[in-house]
Motif scaffolding. Structure first.
Motif, PDB file in Angstrom:
ATOM      1  N   PRO A 180      -5.135 -28.920  -2.098  1.00 21.65           N
ATOM      2  CA  PRO A 180      -5.040 -30.082  -2.997  1.00 21.65           C
ATOM      3  C   PRO A 180      -5.873 -31.261  -2.504  1.00 21.65           C
ATOM      4  O   PRO A 180      -6.454 -31.999  -3.303  1.00 21.65           O
ATOM      5  N   GLU A 181      -5.951 -31.433  -1.186  1.00 16.22           N
ATOM      6  CA  GLU A 181      -6.741 -32.533  -0.631  1.00 16.22           C
ATOM      7  C   GLU A 181      -8.228 -32.348  -0.922  1.00 16.22           C
ATOM      8  O   GLU A 181      -8.962 -33.322  -1.099  1.00 16.22           O
ATOM      9  N   ALA A 182      -8.681 -31.103  -0.968  1.00 11.45           N
ATOM     10  CA  ALA A 182     -10.096 -30.841  -1.228  1.00 11.45           C
ATOM     11  C   ALA A 182     -10.504 -31.297  -2.622  1.00 11.45           C
ATOM     12  O   ALA A 182     -11.664 -31.676  -2.848  1.00 11.45           O
ATOM     13  N   LEU A 183      -9.552 -31.285  -3.547  1.00  7.39           N
ATOM     14  CA  LEU A 183      -9.865 -31.695  -4.917  1.00  7.39           C
ATOM     15  C   LEU A 183     -10.123 -33.197  -5.022  1.00  7.39           C
ATOM     16  O   LEU A 183     -10.656 -33.665  -6.025  1.00  7.39           O
ATOM     17  N   LYS A 184      -9.760 -33.953  -3.986  1.00  4.65           N
ATOM     18  CA  LYS A 184      -9.970 -35.403  -3.984  1.00  4.65           C
ATOM     19  C   LYS A 184     -11.315 -35.804  -3.373  1.00  4.65           C
ATOM     20  O   LYS A 184     -11.673 -36.982  -3.395  1.00  4.65           O
ATOM     21  N   LEU A 185     -12.040 -34.839  -2.828  1.00  8.58           N
ATOM     22  CA  LEU A 185     -13.223 -35.181  -2.036  1.00  8.58           C
ATOM     23  C   LEU A 185     -14.383 -35.725  -2.854  1.00  8.58           C
ATOM     24  O   LEU A 185     -15.112 -36.608  -2.392  1.00  8.58           O
ATOM     25  N   ALA A 186     -14.596 -35.203  -4.045  1.00 10.99           N
ATOM     26  CA  ALA A 186     -15.761 -35.614  -4.823  1.00 10.99           C
ATOM     27  C   ALA A 186     -15.801 -37.125  -5.014  1.00 10.99           C
ATOM     28  O   ALA A 186     -16.858 -37.756  -4.865  1.00 10.99           O
ATOM     29  N   ALA A 187     -14.661 -37.722  -5.322  1.00  8.72           N
ATOM     30  CA  ALA A 187     -14.610 -39.166  -5.577  1.00  8.72           C
ATOM     31  C   ALA A 187     -14.997 -39.970  -4.340  1.00  8.72           C
ATOM     32  O   ALA A 187     -15.505 -41.089  -4.457  1.00  8.72           O
ATOM     33  N   ARG A 188     -14.761 -39.417  -3.162  1.00  9.94           N
ATOM     34  CA  ARG A 188     -15.096 -40.118  -1.922  1.00  9.94           C
ATOM     35  C   ARG A 188     -16.531 -39.825  -1.475  1.00  9.94           C
ATOM     36  O   ARG A 188     -17.204 -40.693  -0.911  1.00  9.94           O
ATOM     37  N   VAL A 189     -16.973 -38.600  -1.706  1.00 16.48           N
ATOM     38  CA  VAL A 189     -18.277 -38.168  -1.203  1.00 16.48           C
ATOM     39  C   VAL A 189     -19.422 -38.685  -2.066  1.00 16.48           C
ATOM     40  O   VAL A 189     -20.497 -39.019  -1.548  1.00 16.48           O
ATOM     41  N   VAL A 190     -19.234 -38.765  -3.361  1.00 18.86           N
ATOM     42  CA  VAL A 190     -20.304 -39.216  -4.248  1.00 18.86           C
ATOM     43  C   VAL A 190     -20.839 -40.597  -3.859  1.00 18.86           C
ATOM     44  O   VAL A 190     -22.062 -40.783  -3.746  1.00 18.86           O
ATOM     45  N   PRO A 191     -19.986 -41.611  -3.631  1.00 18.37           N
ATOM     46  CA  PRO A 191     -20.526 -42.918  -3.214  1.00 18.37           C
ATOM     47  C   PRO A 191     -21.282 -42.855  -1.891  1.00 18.37           C
ATOM     48  O   PRO A 191     -22.252 -43.599  -1.688  1.00 18.37           O
TER      49      PRO A 191
END
Length: 201
Positions: A36-47
Motif C-alpha cells: 500500500p505504501e508503494a502506491l503513494k510514491l508517485a505523488a512524492r517522486v514526480v516533484p
C-alpha cells in the motif's frame, strides 16, 4: 546533508515503478501482492523528478524484465517463482504495458534500462549512461526499499557515486523492514526525505 545540490551533476534513479508492480491491472495486483505504501510514491517522486530535470539532471529508470524463452514463456529465477507463483506469460515482458513505467513518471524519464535482478546496475548499461552524462551524484527511489533500492544504492556506492536515498520516495511491505533498510543504507548513503531533497536546490 546540508550541502546544496545545485552544483552537482545529478541523476535520479527510479527503481521499478512499473505497471505490473503497481497498476490495478498489473501482475502483482492480480496476485494480491502489493505494498500500500508503494502506491503513494508517485505523488512524492514526480516533484523530485521535475526539480532534477529543471536543474539539468538526468532521470533514469530501471525496468524489471522477464525475458521470454524460445517458446514465449518467461524465464523466471527459481527463487522468484517460488515466492511469486502467479507470474505468467506476458508479465514484465520487454516492451509490454506491464513492464513500462507507471504513467505518472513515464513522461519524466530520460533513459530506462532493463534489469533481471535486484540492482539497476547489474548487467545493465546504467553505469555507462551515467558516466557518459558526467553524473557524480545519484538519488535513488522506488521499490522495494530492502530489495531493488538497497541493491542499487550499494552498487552506486561501490562505483564511487555520491549516493542519496529518498526515504519517503521508496517503500516495501512492512514498516520494520523499511526502517531497517534505511538504517543499513545510512552506512553508504545520505538519507533524506523528498521535501528535503527538493529544498537542497
Amino acid at each position: 546533508m546540508n550541502e546544496s545540490l545545485k552544483n552537482r551533476h545529478l541523476a535520479l534513479i527510479v527503481v521499478d515503478l512499473q505497471n505490473d508492480f503497481l497498476a490495478p491491472a498489473g501482475a502483482y495486483a492480480r496476485g494480491n501482492t502489493f505494498s500500500p505504501e508503494a502506491l503513494k510514491l508517485a505523488a512524492r517522486v514526480v516533484p523530485v523528478a521535475e526539480v532534477v530535470k529543471k536543474n539539468g539532471g538526468l532521470v533514469a529508470s530501471s525496468l524489471f524484465t522477464l525475458w521470454p524463452d524460445t517458446s514465449g514463456q518467461p524465464m523466471i529465477s527459481p527463487h522468484l517463482l517460488e515466492r511469486r507463483p502467479f507470474l505468467r506469460k506476458g508479465d514484465f515482458e520487454p516492451g509490454s504495458w506491464g513492464q513500462a513505467n507507471i504513467d505518472e513518471i513515464k513522461p519524466l524519464v530520460d533513459v530506462s534500462v532493463c534489469k533481471v535482478a535486484f540492482s539497476a546496475f547489474f548487467n545493465t548499461q546504467l553505469d555507462w549512461v551515467l558516466r557518459r552524462a558526467g553524473i557524480d551524484t545519484v538519488a535513488v527511489c522506488g521499490i522495494l526499499t530492502n530489495g531493488g533500492v538497497a541493491s542499487t544504492v550499494r552498487d552506486a556506492h561501490m562505483r564511487d557515486y555520491h549516493t542519496i536515498v529518498l526515504s519517503d520516495g521508496c517503500a516495501t511491505f512492512a514498516d520494520a523492514a523499511q526502517q531497517a533498510a534505511l538504517a543499513d543504507m545510512r552506512t553508504v548513503a545520505d538519507v533524506m526525505t523528498c521535501a528535503d531533497f527538493i529544498a537542497s536546490f
